[in-house]
Design a protein around this motif. Structure first.
Motif, PDB file in Angstrom:
ATOM      1  N   VAL A  42       0.871  -1.174   0.000  1.00  0.00           N
ATOM      2  CA  VAL A  42       0.000   0.000   0.000  1.00  0.00           C
ATOM      3  C   VAL A  42       0.904   1.218   0.000  1.00  0.00           C
ATOM      4  CG1 VAL A  42      -1.976  -1.107   1.114  1.00  0.00           C
ATOM      5  CG2 VAL A  42      -0.215  -0.029   2.518  1.00  0.00           C
ATOM      6  N   ALA A  43       0.380   2.311  -0.553  1.00  0.00           N
ATOM      7  CA  ALA A  43       1.173   3.529  -0.620  1.00  0.00           C
ATOM      8  C   ALA A  43       0.257   4.744  -0.578  1.00  0.00           C
ATOM      9  CB  ALA A  43       2.009   3.545  -1.900  1.00  0.00           C
ATOM     10  N   GLN A  44       0.822   5.836  -0.118  1.00  0.00           N
ATOM     11  CA  GLN A  44       0.141   7.126  -0.150  1.00  0.00           C
ATOM     12  C   GLN A  44       1.089   8.103  -0.816  1.00  0.00           C
ATOM     13  OE1 GLN A  44       0.556   5.573   3.093  1.00  0.00           O
ATOM     14  NE2 GLN A  44      -1.283   4.448   2.551  1.00  0.00           N
ATOM     15  N   GLY A  45       0.496   9.031  -1.581  1.00  0.00           N
ATOM     16  CA  GLY A  45       1.347   9.986  -2.257  1.00  0.00           C
ATOM     17  C   GLY A  45       0.635  11.274  -2.595  1.00  0.00           C
ATOM     18  N   GLN A  46       1.415  12.204  -3.127  1.00  0.00           N
ATOM     19  CA  GLN A  46       0.850  13.481  -3.553  1.00  0.00           C
ATOM     20  C   GLN A  46       1.714  14.095  -4.644  1.00  0.00           C
ATOM     21  OE1 GLN A  46       0.788  15.610   0.151  1.00  0.00           O
ATOM     22  NE2 GLN A  46       2.740  16.616  -0.246  1.00  0.00           N
ATOM     23  N   PHE A  47       1.051  14.908  -5.479  1.00  0.00           N
ATOM     24  CA  PHE A  47       1.724  15.669  -6.521  1.00  0.00           C
ATOM     25  C   PHE A  47       1.779  17.124  -6.089  1.00  0.00           C
ATOM     26  CE2 PHE A  47       1.093  18.643 -10.072  1.00  0.00           C
ATOM     27  CZ  PHE A  47       2.331  18.501 -10.686  1.00  0.00           C
ATOM     28  N   GLY A  52       5.376  24.339  -5.039  1.00  0.00           N
ATOM     29  CA  GLY A  52       5.194  23.661  -3.769  1.00  0.00           C
ATOM     30  C   GLY A  52       3.750  23.431  -3.383  1.00  0.00           C
ATOM     31  N   THR A  53       2.813  23.836  -4.238  1.00  0.00           N
ATOM     32  CA  THR A  53       1.389  23.653  -3.935  1.00  0.00           C
ATOM     33  C   THR A  53       0.992  22.210  -4.198  1.00  0.00           C
ATOM     34  OG1 THR A  53       0.958  25.932  -4.578  1.00  0.00           O
ATOM     35  CG2 THR A  53      -0.950  24.439  -4.466  1.00  0.00           C
ATOM     36  N   VAL A  54       0.390  21.563  -3.193  1.00  0.00           N
ATOM     37  CA  VAL A  54      -0.101  20.201  -3.369  1.00  0.00           C
ATOM     38  C   VAL A  54      -1.341  20.269  -4.254  1.00  0.00           C
ATOM     39  CG1 VAL A  54      -1.031  18.155  -2.224  1.00  0.00           C
ATOM     40  CG2 VAL A  54       0.834  19.445  -1.153  1.00  0.00           C
ATOM     41  N   ARG A  55      -1.294  19.589  -5.387  1.00  0.00           N
ATOM     42  CA  ARG A  55      -2.389  19.631  -6.362  1.00  0.00           C
ATOM     43  C   ARG A  55      -3.251  18.380  -6.344  1.00  0.00           C
ATOM     44  NH1 ARG A  55      -3.340  24.719  -7.821  1.00  0.00           N
ATOM     45  NH2 ARG A  55      -1.387  25.781  -8.257  1.00  0.00           N
ATOM     46  N   ARG A  56      -2.688  17.259  -5.885  1.00  0.00           N
ATOM     47  CA  ARG A  56      -3.433  16.006  -5.920  1.00  0.00           C
ATOM     48  C   ARG A  56      -2.840  15.030  -4.908  1.00  0.00           C
ATOM     49  NH1 ARG A  56      -5.552  12.725 -11.131  1.00  0.00           N
ATOM     50  NH2 ARG A  56      -7.615  12.564 -10.252  1.00  0.00           N
ATOM     51  N   PHE A  77      -4.984   3.049  -8.208  1.00  0.00           N
ATOM     52  CA  PHE A  77      -4.966   4.361  -7.577  1.00  0.00           C
ATOM     53  C   PHE A  77      -6.384   4.802  -7.217  1.00  0.00           C
ATOM     54  CE2 PHE A  77      -1.172   4.225 -10.139  1.00  0.00           C
ATOM     55  CZ  PHE A  77      -0.232   4.965  -9.445  1.00  0.00           C
ATOM     56  N   VAL A  78      -6.526   5.444  -6.067  1.00  0.00           N
ATOM     57  CA  VAL A  78      -7.761   6.129  -5.675  1.00  0.00           C
ATOM     58  C   VAL A  78      -7.341   7.543  -5.272  1.00  0.00           C
ATOM     59  CG1 VAL A  78      -9.732   6.220  -4.115  1.00  0.00           C
ATOM     60  CG2 VAL A  78      -8.830   3.993  -4.848  1.00  0.00           C
ATOM     61  N   TYR A  79      -7.873   8.543  -6.008  1.00  0.00           N
ATOM     62  CA  TYR A  79      -7.512   9.937  -5.763  1.00  0.00           C
ATOM     63  C   TYR A  79      -8.474  10.573  -4.762  1.00  0.00           C
ATOM     64  CZ  TYR A  79      -4.360   9.276  -9.649  1.00  0.00           C
ATOM     65  OH  TYR A  79      -3.357   8.814 -10.441  1.00  0.00           O
ATOM     66  N   GLU A  80      -8.055  11.713  -4.211  1.00  0.00           N
ATOM     67  CA  GLU A  80      -8.856  12.379  -3.179  1.00  0.00           C
ATOM     68  C   GLU A  80     -10.244  12.762  -3.665  1.00  0.00           C
ATOM     69  OE1 GLU A  80      -7.637  15.614  -5.665  1.00  0.00           O
ATOM     70  OE2 GLU A  80      -6.417  13.997  -4.872  1.00  0.00           O
ATOM     71  N   ASP A  81     -10.414  12.948  -4.966  1.00  0.00           N
ATOM     72  CA  ASP A  81     -11.735  13.308  -5.500  1.00  0.00           C
ATOM     73  C   ASP A  81     -12.603  12.085  -5.798  1.00  0.00           C
ATOM     74  OD1 ASP A  81     -10.572  12.235  -7.771  1.00  0.00           O
ATOM     75  OD2 ASP A  81     -10.691  14.077  -8.962  1.00  0.00           O
ATOM     76  N   GLY A  82     -12.100  10.879  -5.468  1.00  0.00           N
ATOM     77  CA  GLY A  82     -12.857   9.645  -5.686  1.00  0.00           C
ATOM     78  C   GLY A  82     -12.584   8.976  -7.020  1.00  0.00           C
ATOM     79  N   ASP A 171      10.757  21.584 -15.617  1.00  0.00           N
ATOM     80  CA  ASP A 171      10.190  20.988 -14.408  1.00  0.00           C
ATOM     81  C   ASP A 171       8.770  21.498 -14.204  1.00  0.00           C
ATOM     82  OD1 ASP A 171      12.549  19.650 -13.825  1.00  0.00           O
ATOM     83  OD2 ASP A 171      13.288  21.200 -12.477  1.00  0.00           O
ATOM     84  N   VAL A 172       7.839  20.561 -13.900  1.00  0.00           N
ATOM     85  CA  VAL A 172       6.455  20.944 -13.622  1.00  0.00           C
ATOM     86  C   VAL A 172       6.030  20.576 -12.210  1.00  0.00           C
ATOM     87  CG1 VAL A 172       5.697  20.925 -16.031  1.00  0.00           C
ATOM     88  CG2 VAL A 172       5.513  18.833 -14.671  1.00  0.00           C
ATOM     89  N   GLY A 173       6.804  19.736 -11.546  1.00  0.00           N
ATOM     90  CA  GLY A 173       6.463  19.366 -10.182  1.00  0.00           C
ATOM     91  C   GLY A 173       7.102  18.048  -9.807  1.00  0.00           C
ATOM     92  N   ASP A 174       6.675  17.514  -8.660  1.00  0.00           N
ATOM     93  CA  ASP A 174       7.188  16.215  -8.246  1.00  0.00           C
ATOM     94  C   ASP A 174       6.120  15.456  -7.475  1.00  0.00           C
ATOM     95  OD1 ASP A 174       7.771  16.539  -5.213  1.00  0.00           O
ATOM     96  OD2 ASP A 174       8.799  18.248  -6.112  1.00  0.00           O
ATOM     97  N   VAL A 175       6.311  14.152  -7.428  1.00  0.00           N
ATOM     98  CA  VAL A 175       5.409  13.242  -6.729  1.00  0.00           C
ATOM     99  C   VAL A 175       6.217  12.576  -5.625  1.00  0.00           C
ATOM    100  CG1 VAL A 175       3.952  11.193  -6.941  1.00  0.00           C
ATOM    101  CG2 VAL A 175       4.073  12.834  -8.837  1.00  0.00           C
TER     102      VAL A 175
END
Length: 183
Positions: A42-47, A52-56, A77-82, A171-175
């Protein structure tokens, strides 16, 4: 003026330091990719975007299967928006058993093959993918991005992943993802 400011920010973001296989190892662990990912994780993550703004955010369940020749990873994957997404990776070793083990892999949406190097307690995985991105109207578009994934084995059952994302060479961001192997 705004274009100049955005260009300066993009330039500075491109100059930020990133990991290297030349960096000194911080542990004497030996990551064995096929062993670590064989079974259920199992894992948890964010983009986060480059500002530095968390987008997902997301949770993911991974079912791995090593058959002695190939490692198959089914990622749900299950995202915060369902919303949900599934990615199925097939990885194979490409080099002789040495200190640095090489890998290649494929998954739907990946352009060509992903390539990776396992070295000590870390793994570097690089690929280009057409990534589904939700639109405001509920539909999904795809965006082609390049990933430079870095994974470090923290313990027998934990792995930390930081993936740097680029689009058109910028660069557009990181996960960031934290994996836990279930017993």
């Amino acid at each position: 003026m705004r274009v100049l400011a955005l260009s300066a920010i993009a330039f500075l973001a491109a100059c930020t330091g990133k990991p290297s296989l030349n960096d000194p190892a911080l542990s004497d662990r030996e990551l064995n990719l096929e062993e670590f990912f064989d079974g259920t994780l199992v894992a948890q993550g964010q983009f986060q975007d480059i500002f530095g703004t968390v987008r997902r955010r997301f949770d993911v369940t991974i079912k791995g299967d090593w058959n002695g020749k190939r490692l198959r990873l089914v990622e749900d994957f299950v995202y915060e928006d369902g919303s949900t997404e599934q990615r199925i990776w097939t990885l194979v070793k490409t080099g002789p058993e040495t200190v640095s083990q090489t890998w290649r892999g494929t998954a739907p949406g990946v352009i060509g093959e992903a390539t990776g190097i396992e070295d000590g307690d870390r793994f570097n995985w690089r690929y280009t993918i057409d990534l589904p991105v939700p639109a405001a109207d509920g539909t999904a578009d795809t965006v082609r991005v390049t990933f430079d994934d870095w994974m470090w084995q923290l313990s027998d059952d934990r792995l930390l992943n930081r993936a740097y994302m680029r689009r058109f060479g910028v660069d557009v961001g990181d996960v960031t993802i934290s994996f836990e192997k279930l017993k």
